[in-house]
Design a protein around this motif. Structure first.
Motif, PDB file in Angstrom:
ATOM      1  N   ILE A  49       0.791  -1.139  -0.057  1.00 48.30           N
ATOM      2  CA  ILE A  49       0.045   0.098  -0.051  1.00 48.30           C
ATOM      3  C   ILE A  49       0.888   1.155   0.116  1.00 48.30           C
ATOM      4  N   ASP A  50       0.225   2.181  -0.864  1.00 48.89           N
ATOM      5  CA  ASP A  50       1.177   3.665  -0.863  1.00 48.89           C
ATOM      6  C   ASP A  50       0.694   4.342   0.354  1.00 48.89           C
ATOM      7  N   GLU A  51       1.885   4.940   0.846  1.00 50.40           N
ATOM      8  CA  GLU A  51       1.490   5.839   2.226  1.00 50.40           C
ATOM      9  C   GLU A  51       0.388   6.725   2.121  1.00 50.40           C
ATOM     10  N   ALA A  52       0.218   7.502   0.873  1.00 49.21           N
ATOM     11  CA  ALA A  52      -0.679   8.565   0.562  1.00 49.21           C
ATOM     12  C   ALA A  52      -2.048   7.887   0.372  1.00 49.21           C
ATOM     13  N   ALA A  53      -2.111   6.633   0.316  1.00 46.55           N
ATOM     14  CA  ALA A  53      -3.490   5.818   0.423  1.00 46.55           C
ATOM     15  C   ALA A  53      -4.209   5.646   1.704  1.00 46.55           C
ATOM     16  N   VAL A  54      -3.310   5.939   2.674  1.00 44.57           N
ATOM     17  CA  VAL A  54      -3.668   5.751   4.144  1.00 44.57           C
ATOM     18  C   VAL A  54      -4.145   6.729   4.810  1.00 44.57           C
ATOM     19  N   ILE A  55      -5.770   6.708   5.034  1.00 46.05           N
ATOM     20  CA  ILE A  55      -6.425   7.757   5.735  1.00 46.05           C
ATOM     21  C   ILE A  55      -6.629   7.517   7.237  1.00 46.05           C
ATOM     22  N   ALA A  56      -5.944   8.437   8.038  1.00 42.45           N
ATOM     23  CA  ALA A  56      -5.927   8.428   9.512  1.00 42.45           C
ATOM     24  C   ALA A  56      -7.160   9.168   9.754  1.00 42.45           C
ATOM     25  N   ILE A  57      -8.212   8.476  10.462  1.00 36.60           N
ATOM     26  CA  ILE A  57      -9.309   9.086  10.890  1.00 36.60           C
ATOM     27  C   ILE A  57      -9.341  10.245  11.931  1.00 36.60           C
ATOM     28  N   ASP A  58      -8.362  10.029  12.721  1.00 40.04           N
ATOM     29  CA  ASP A  58      -7.966  11.055  13.925  1.00 40.04           C
ATOM     30  C   ASP A  58      -6.844  11.897  13.539  1.00 40.04           C
ATOM     31  N   GLN A  59      -6.616  12.104  12.058  1.00 43.90           N
ATOM     32  CA  GLN A  59      -5.560  13.017  11.866  1.00 43.90           C
ATOM     33  C   GLN A  59      -5.954  13.736  10.514  1.00 43.90           C
ATOM     34  N   GLU A  60      -6.843  13.173   9.821  1.00 41.80           N
ATOM     35  CA  GLU A  60      -7.175  14.001   8.467  1.00 41.80           C
ATOM     36  C   GLU A  60      -8.318  15.038   8.698  1.00 41.80           C
ATOM     37  N   GLU A  61      -7.668  16.268   8.486  1.00 44.67           N
ATOM     38  CA  GLU A  61      -8.482  17.417   8.605  1.00 44.67           C
ATOM     39  C   GLU A  61      -9.682  17.639   7.631  1.00 44.67           C
ATOM     40  N   ALA A  62      -9.450  16.908   6.347  1.00 43.94           N
ATOM     41  CA  ALA A  62     -10.440  17.202   5.285  1.00 43.94           C
ATOM     42  C   ALA A  62     -11.787  16.354   5.796  1.00 43.94           C
ATOM     43  N   ILE A  63     -11.629  15.348   6.529  1.00 43.30           N
ATOM     44  CA  ILE A  63     -12.918  14.670   6.880  1.00 43.30           C
ATOM     45  C   ILE A  63     -13.719  15.469   7.744  1.00 43.30           C
ATOM     46  N   SER A  64     -13.348  16.356   8.648  1.00 41.55           N
ATOM     47  CA  SER A  64     -14.066  17.008   9.626  1.00 41.55           C
ATOM     48  C   SER A  64     -14.811  18.241   8.763  1.00 41.55           C
ATOM     49  N   LYS A  65     -14.249  18.463   7.704  1.00 39.24           N
ATOM     50  CA  LYS A  65     -14.971  19.540   6.684  1.00 39.24           C
ATOM     51  C   LYS A  65     -15.983  18.911   5.891  1.00 39.24           C
ATOM     52  N   GLU A  66     -16.300  17.753   6.001  1.00 39.25           N
ATOM     53  CA  GLU A  66     -17.328  16.943   5.070  1.00 39.25           C
ATOM     54  C   GLU A  66     -18.586  17.105   5.495  1.00 39.25           C
ATOM     55  N   ASP A  67     -19.571  16.826   4.503  1.00 38.42           N
ATOM     56  CA  ASP A  67     -20.888  16.942   4.911  1.00 38.42           C
ATOM     57  C   ASP A  67     -21.388  15.794   6.135  1.00 38.42           C
ATOM     58  N   LYS A  68     -22.277  16.297   7.192  1.00 40.00           N
ATOM     59  CA  LYS A  68     -22.706  15.422   8.121  1.00 40.00           C
ATOM     60  C   LYS A  68     -23.904  14.739   7.871  1.00 40.00           C
ATOM     61  N   ALA A  69     -24.414  15.094   6.878  1.00 37.87           N
ATOM     62  CA  ALA A  69     -25.960  14.556   6.228  1.00 37.87           C
ATOM     63  C   ALA A  69     -25.701  12.893   5.797  1.00 37.87           C
ATOM     64  N   ASN A  70     -26.820  12.251   5.800  1.00 34.66           N
ATOM     65  CA  ASN A  70     -26.638  10.833   5.486  1.00 34.66           C
ATOM     66  C   ASN A  70     -26.330  10.886   3.771  1.00 34.66           C
ATOM     67  N   LEU A  71     -25.648  10.067   3.262  1.00 38.13           N
ATOM     68  CA  LEU A  71     -25.516   9.969   1.910  1.00 38.13           C
ATOM     69  C   LEU A  71     -26.907   9.765   1.176  1.00 38.13           C
ATOM     70  N   LYS A  72     -26.931  10.207   0.147  1.00 39.66           N
ATOM     71  CA  LYS A  72     -28.254  10.083  -0.818  1.00 39.66           C
ATOM     72  C   LYS A  72     -28.285   8.785  -1.307  1.00 39.66           C
ATOM     73  N   THR A  73     -26.944   8.136  -1.785  1.00 39.73           N
ATOM     74  CA  THR A  73     -27.102   6.933  -2.468  1.00 39.73           C
ATOM     75  C   THR A  73     -27.017   5.671  -1.381  1.00 39.73           C
ATOM     76  N   LYS A  74     -28.249   5.137  -1.493  1.00 38.06           N
ATOM     77  CA  LYS A  74     -28.911   3.954  -0.648  1.00 38.06           C
ATOM     78  C   LYS A  74     -27.868   2.629  -1.013  1.00 38.06           C
ATOM     79  N   VAL A  75     -27.327   2.244   0.111  1.00 35.92           N
ATOM     80  CA  VAL A  75     -26.540   0.802  -0.070  1.00 35.92           C
ATOM     81  C   VAL A  75     -27.548  -0.158  -0.057  1.00 35.92           C
ATOM     82  N   ALA A  76     -27.185  -1.309  -1.120  1.00 36.41           N
ATOM     83  CA  ALA A  76     -28.064  -2.121  -1.570  1.00 36.41           C
ATOM     84  C   ALA A  76     -28.021  -3.410  -0.435  1.00 36.41           C
ATOM     85  N   ALA A  77     -29.000  -4.166  -0.201  1.00 44.92           N
ATOM     86  CA  ALA A  77     -29.056  -5.043   0.759  1.00 44.92           C
ATOM     87  C   ALA A  77     -28.311  -6.455   0.399  1.00 44.92           C
TER      88      ALA A  77
END
Length: 551
Positions: free
Chosen positions: A153-181
């Motif tokens: 895996i490339d280091e750039a492909a690792v998303i650290a939840i507790d470190q990625e500032e971009a995540i905190s700027k994302e929309d808090k609403a549920n995604l419009k696309t529904k996941v199929a059963a």
């Protein structure tokens, strides 16, 4: 009628007896929302109880609203990174509240999470990353550091939840696309006899069937607080994890360090009024003190290995009102497919039965000739129904071998899973576990293919031949024993160091026996029954049952 017919092909049951076993024992059905994903069900729960506590980890608590919003932000971020339905996303993160956010966020994005224990050796992690063809890994700051030296895996492909500032700027609403059963929810890798682990693919519908079946069989939805004490790299803990999050419960997540602090754990259970615990019997025994057993208030679910009657009797002797359940099921059939509620006053054999099927499950005990076995006659267990996995990741050959056509189903494409477990029916329809039909064993609840360990041992320059067995000690705990014919200049420490780089800790033999040659049968195969009992002590660091209060 036919004198040339083989004895094994003769019917052992009358048509009426076969109907009782094949149809009547399997007629239990449970209604569940077949067209809803786990994501949808969790979002509905978050809307219903937004301020209720969803996750507790050490000093951190998240409400359902907060957990849902954090998972949504991660999901939006992952979608922007190209994650879509069916994408496999490794989850490499220590036990924490972020771990739950990661699981939900990946599923909300349409992907399937692949849990990888951060304690796994580098070679195993690298193999799993390669086998999943991972483009992105969801991790943490600490996990990212561990991945720096891992191939695949490339280091750039690792998303650290507790470190990625971009995540905190994302929309808090549920995604419009529904996941199929019928979309994949997760992939869990189990030990493989070929020397490499294999990934079982579980869909949202598989998981929903399980949760609703368990609710009806045990009233687990009456519990308000659940304890997650195991790694998510196996599906053992998914019993409490999904039962909690889909019924509005509070999920208490314990770190590996917290679980090893026996006195602290007992105090925590008492303070937080834990209602439900799912655990391996040997793990429970290690965490229970002679004068005080580790017991939840309402429901104790055992799974992962055989439950001996002495454990159940010990618990019942305390006078507790806690219900004890023995729970059975391979990863490939989604967490569990049979269960037995332990009855007070019942005279059990040495082990508690694994019970009867629950949820929408069909089970069959069949002979080598695929004939239905009568009560009392051992046979191999086959499992069909809505919980059966869609197979193994990128392994069509093994999938076809282990998932075969269900000859008893009216539906043309229904599959059943070949468990490899030997069982027998008791007179009341309960099923009793006998053992394995192959070289697979359970060590502290982990599924272990002895062939995988042997295969890796044979690749060592220190070893000519190797056989690995699992034997029970006087406490009823299974331990791995490595029998080896060494090369000249054999070094035990070098072998253990070699294995530590190849296998998880629970797959490394605790006892070694050095032989000049392996005993053989008349046809030249290794005579495993003639291998000597070990006379050496377990290696340092191996589990030994406590002998007194101090230990």
């Amino acid at each position: 009628k036919d004198p040339q017919e083989k004895i094994g092909k003769l019917k052992m049951l009358s048509a009426k007896e076969q109907q009782t076993i094949v149809q009547d024992y399997n007629k239990k059905t449970v209604g569940y929302p077949k067209e809803k994903s786990v994501v949808t069900l969790f979002e509905e729960q978050a809307e219903k109880t937004p301020q209720a506590t969803a996750v507790v980890f050490e000093d951190e608590q998240l409400t359902y609203k907060e957990l849902n919003e954090r998972a949504n932000q991660l999901a939006h971020h992952l979608r922007n990174k190209g994650i879509k339905e069916g994408t496999l996303v490794p989850l490499f993160i220590e036990r924490s509240a972020e771990m739950i956010t990661g699981m939900l966020g990946i599923m909300k994005a349409g992907g399937a999470y692949v849990p990888i224990d951060t304690e796994f050796p580098a070679s195993r992690i690298s193999y799993m990353l390669e086998d999943t063809r991972a483009k992105i890994v969801v991790s943490s700051k600490a996990g990212r550091r561990k991945l720096e030296d891992i191939e695949g895996i490339d280091e750039a492909a690792v998303i650290a939840i507790d470190q990625e500032e971009a995540i905190s700027k994302e929309d808090k609403a549920n995604l419009k696309t529904k996941v199929a059963a019928n979309a994949l929810a997760y992939v869990i890798y189990t030990s493989g006899s070929t020397g490499q682990p294999k990934g079982a693919m579980i869909t949202h519908r598989n998981l929903t069937d399980y949760v609703y079946g368990l609710k009806e069989a045990t009233q687990i939805d009456e519990c308000k607080s659940f304890a997650l004490v195991s790694t998510i790299a196996t599906d053992l803990g998914n019993t409490v994890l999904y039962s909690s999050l889909l019924t509005g419960g509070a999920l208490h997540v314990f770190s590996k360090e917290a679980v090893s602090d026996i006195y602290g754990l007992h105090q925590y259970f008492s303070q937080h009024q834990i209602d439900c615990l799912k655990i391996v019997p040997s793990h429970w025994k290690a965490l229970s003190k002679e004068e005080e057993l580790l017991l939840p208030k309402k429901l104790l679910v055992f799974g992962g290995e055989a439950l001996h009657k002495e454990v159940a009797e010990q618990i019942q002797s305390t006078g507790t009102s806690c219900t004890i359940v023995n729970h059975y099921g391979p990863t490939e059939t989604t967490i569990g497919k049979l269960l037995h509620v332990v009855e007070k006053g019942r005279k059990y054999n040495n082990t508690i039965p694994i019970g009867k099927p629950f949820s929408n499950t069909q089970v069959y005990v069949l002979s080598k000739e695929m004939e239905v076995c009568p009560a009392g006659v051992p046979g191999q267990l086959y499992i069909g129904g809505d919980g059966v996995s869609s197979g193994y990741v990128h392994n069509e050959s093994l999938t076809n071998q282990k998932f075969i056509k269900d000859p008893f189903s009216q539906e043309e494409n229904k599959k059943m899973y070949v468990t490899g477990d030997l069982v027998k029916y008791l007179e009341d329809g309960d099923i009793e576990f006998i053992g394995r039909a192959d070289d697979q064993v359970k060590i502290r609840g982990y599924r272990v293919e002895l062939g995988e360990i042997e295969s890796i041992l044979q690749q060592s320059e220190e070893v000519k031949q190797a056989v690995v067995l699992a034997r029970e000690d006087s406490q009823g705990n299974k331990r791995l024993i490595g029998y080896i014919v060494p090369q000249e200049g054999f070094d035990k420490a070098a072998i253990e160091s070699y294995l530590e780089n190849k296998l998880p800790e629970y797959m490394i033999p605790q006892i070694w026996v050095v032989l000049e040659s392996l005993p053989l049968t008349a046809n030249g195969k290794v005579d495993r029954k003639s291998l000597p009992e070990p006379e050496v002590q377990a290696k340092a660091g191996g589990y030994e049952a406590p002998r007194n209060e101090t230990e």
